[in-house]
Motif scaffolding. Structure first.
Motif, PDB file in Angstrom:
ATOM      1  N   GLU A   2      -9.587  -0.374   7.575  1.00  0.00           N
ATOM      2  CA  GLU A   2     -10.783   0.099   6.901  1.00  0.00           C
ATOM      3  C   GLU A   2     -11.520  -1.059   6.231  1.00  0.00           C
ATOM      4  O   GLU A   2     -10.906  -1.968   5.698  1.00  0.00           O
ATOM      5  CB  GLU A   2     -10.419   1.151   5.862  1.00  0.00           C
TER       6      GLU A   2
ATOM      7  N   ASP B 271       3.338   0.675   8.726  1.00  0.00           N
ATOM      8  CA  ASP B 271       2.094   1.378   8.945  1.00  0.00           C
ATOM      9  C   ASP B 271       1.688   1.204  10.410  1.00  0.00           C
ATOM     10  O   ASP B 271       1.947   0.169  11.026  1.00  0.00           O
ATOM     11  CB  ASP B 271       1.001   0.883   7.994  1.00  0.00           C
TER      12      ASP B 271
ATOM     13  N   ARG C 127      -3.555   3.097  13.148  1.00  0.00           N
ATOM     14  CA  ARG C 127      -4.851   3.183  12.475  1.00  0.00           C
ATOM     15  C   ARG C 127      -5.559   1.834  12.539  1.00  0.00           C
ATOM     16  O   ARG C 127      -4.920   0.769  12.543  1.00  0.00           O
ATOM     17  CB  ARG C 127      -4.672   3.574  11.003  1.00  0.00           C
TER      18      ARG C 127
ATOM     19  N   GLN D  21       0.747  -5.308   9.924  1.00  0.00           N
ATOM     20  CA  GLN D  21       1.539  -4.242   9.335  1.00  0.00           C
ATOM     21  C   GLN D  21       2.401  -4.753   8.174  1.00  0.00           C
ATOM     22  O   GLN D  21       2.913  -5.869   8.212  1.00  0.00           O
ATOM     23  CB  GLN D  21       2.459  -3.593  10.390  1.00  0.00           C
TER      24      GLN D  21
ATOM     25  N   ARG E 125       0.823  -1.203   0.000  1.00  0.00           N
ATOM     26  CA  ARG E 125       0.000   0.000   0.000  1.00  0.00           C
ATOM     27  C   ARG E 125       0.860   1.257   0.000  1.00  0.00           C
ATOM     28  O   ARG E 125       0.387   2.344   0.347  1.00  0.00           O
ATOM     29  CB  ARG E 125      -0.948  -0.003   1.201  1.00  0.00           C
TER      30      ARG E 125
ATOM     31  N   LYS F 138       3.274   7.220   0.496  1.00  0.00           N
ATOM     32  CA  LYS F 138       2.084   6.477   0.921  1.00  0.00           C
ATOM     33  C   LYS F 138       0.941   7.462   1.100  1.00  0.00           C
ATOM     34  O   LYS F 138       1.135   8.553   1.651  1.00  0.00           O
ATOM     35  CB  LYS F 138       2.352   5.759   2.248  1.00  0.00           C
ATOM     36  N   ARG F 139      -0.236   7.084   0.636  1.00  0.00           N
ATOM     37  CA  ARG F 139      -1.398   7.948   0.853  1.00  0.00           C
ATOM     38  C   ARG F 139      -1.740   7.954   2.338  1.00  0.00           C
ATOM     39  O   ARG F 139      -1.842   6.910   2.978  1.00  0.00           O
ATOM     40  CB  ARG F 139      -2.591   7.477   0.024  1.00  0.00           C
ATOM     41  N   TYR F 140      -1.906   9.151   2.878  1.00  0.00           N
ATOM     42  CA  TYR F 140      -2.158   9.308   4.312  1.00  0.00           C
ATOM     43  C   TYR F 140      -3.571   8.863   4.658  1.00  0.00           C
ATOM     44  O   TYR F 140      -4.532   9.151   3.941  1.00  0.00           O
ATOM     45  CB  TYR F 140      -1.963  10.774   4.700  1.00  0.00           C
ATOM     46  N   GLN F 141      -3.705   8.143   5.766  1.00  0.00           N
ATOM     47  CA  GLN F 141      -4.999   7.671   6.237  1.00  0.00           C
ATOM     48  C   GLN F 141      -5.490   8.602   7.336  1.00  0.00           C
ATOM     49  O   GLN F 141      -4.953   8.619   8.449  1.00  0.00           O
ATOM     50  CB  GLN F 141      -4.894   6.237   6.764  1.00  0.00           C
ATOM     51  N   GLU F 142      -6.483   9.389   7.025  1.00  0.00           N
ATOM     52  CA  GLU F 142      -7.046  10.328   7.997  1.00  0.00           C
ATOM     53  C   GLU F 142      -7.698   9.572   9.151  1.00  0.00           C
ATOM     54  O   GLU F 142      -8.173   8.444   8.996  1.00  0.00           O
ATOM     55  CB  GLU F 142      -8.081  11.221   7.320  1.00  0.00           C
ATOM     56  N   ALA F 143      -7.707  10.211  10.317  1.00  0.00           N
ATOM     57  CA  ALA F 143      -8.404   9.675  11.485  1.00  0.00           C
ATOM     58  C   ALA F 143      -8.913  10.847  12.312  1.00  0.00           C
ATOM     59  O   ALA F 143      -8.221  11.860  12.475  1.00  0.00           O
ATOM     60  CB  ALA F 143      -7.489   8.787  12.319  1.00  0.00           C
TER      61      ALA F 143
ATOM     62  N   ASP G 166       0.482   7.994  10.585  1.00  0.00           N
ATOM     63  CA  ASP G 166      -0.103   6.675  10.307  1.00  0.00           C
ATOM     64  C   ASP G 166       0.955   5.670   9.865  1.00  0.00           C
ATOM     65  O   ASP G 166       0.634   4.594   9.357  1.00  0.00           O
ATOM     66  CB  ASP G 166      -1.209   6.781   9.261  1.00  0.00           C
TER      67      ASP G 166
END
Length: 263
Positions: free
Chosen positions: A262, A256, A259, A202, A58, A135-140, A180
């Motif tokens: 999803e 990673d 988080r 991970q 990812r 890496k695309r950031y995973q919002e939280a 993240d």
């Protein structure tokens, strides 16, 4: 031609390699088989795309050799994509949000997802080599925002890893839930090993900085050496023994973190 070893033409022996790729599970890529990828925005750079979504990761890892006054002045990352750059050797000038950072061997910079990274070679006409990540950031919700982080591993204290004095770890990013992911350097003295075979959600992308090891990847024991790249997918069994006489087996790797999964 393996562009890192500059070998062309026929080999004296059979075509063979230690590299192995099991998509989604694990991979070992040796320097001998890496090819040069042309990527827009990277000028006067030789670069190989290592781990990527096409392998099952990812994230994307790159090995970049920056020549002359080469680099990336167009911008790397941003628009929700975070980036990280580590200087394997040489010297580069990195710029983020108008601020410049001089990064020598062991230097690094993390760039949050709303900013772009640019850089130029600054090594007196000699090449610099970079390990580069995005890496695309995973919002939280409620965790704050990550910030620019820069430093040099030579200024970071090594700590015993899980109670083992012969295995040392360095944490390159803050232990802050806003991030993240994280980057670490793990170093095993000859004969040292993990305390157990790990199994976790991970993923890792690792670049071997020194020494040699035998790595268990999904219950396949693989020899790994300086300059190798290792991808470890989610839930892939993983552990290592350091082998050799007097040099620690060390690698920089991403993980990673912080988080939920999803669905």
């Amino acid at each position: 031609m393996g562009y890192l070893n500059h070998q062309q033409g026929y080999r004296e022996g059979l075509l063979e390699t230690r590299s192995i790729v099991k998509n989604g599970a694990f991979a070992v890529l040796t320097p001998d088989g890496l090819v040069n990828n042309v990527v827009p925005g990277f000028d006067d750079c030789d670069m190989s795309i290592l781990g990527s979504p096409r392998m099952g990761a990812r994230f994307v890892d790159y090995l970049v050799t920056v020549k002359n006054q080469g680099g990336n002045t167009q911008g790397f990352g941003g628009n929700g994509v975070q980036t990280f750059m580590y200087v394997v050797y040489g010297n580069v000038t990195a710029t983020v949000d108008g601020q410049s950072y001089e990064l020598a061997e062991g230097g690094y910079v993390y760039v949050p997802p709303h900013l772009e990274l640019t850089f130029v070679n600054n090594n007196n006409g000699e090449d610099s080599r970079l390990f580069l990540y995005k890496k695309r950031y995973q919002e939280a919700e409620g965790v704050g925002k990550p910030e620019i982080v820069t430093g040099n591993v030579n200024d970071i204290q090594q700590k015993a890893y899980e109670g083992m004095d012969e295995v040392l770890v360095q944490d390159l990013l803050p232990a802050d839930i806003a991030y993240d992911m994280n980057f670490h350097i793990l170093s095993f003295k000859p004969g040292a090993s993990h305390g157990y075979i790990e199994t976790h959600v991970q993923e890792h992308g690792a670049y071997v900085l020194s020494g040699r090891g035998m790595y268990n990847l999904d219950n396949n024991w693989m020899p790994v050496d300086k300059g190798d790249y290792i991808f470890m997918g989610a839930y892939a069994l993983q552990a290592t023994y350091a082998v050799g006489l007097d040099e620690s087996f060390s690698y920089i790797y991403s993980k990673d973190a912080n988080r939920d999964i999803e669905i």
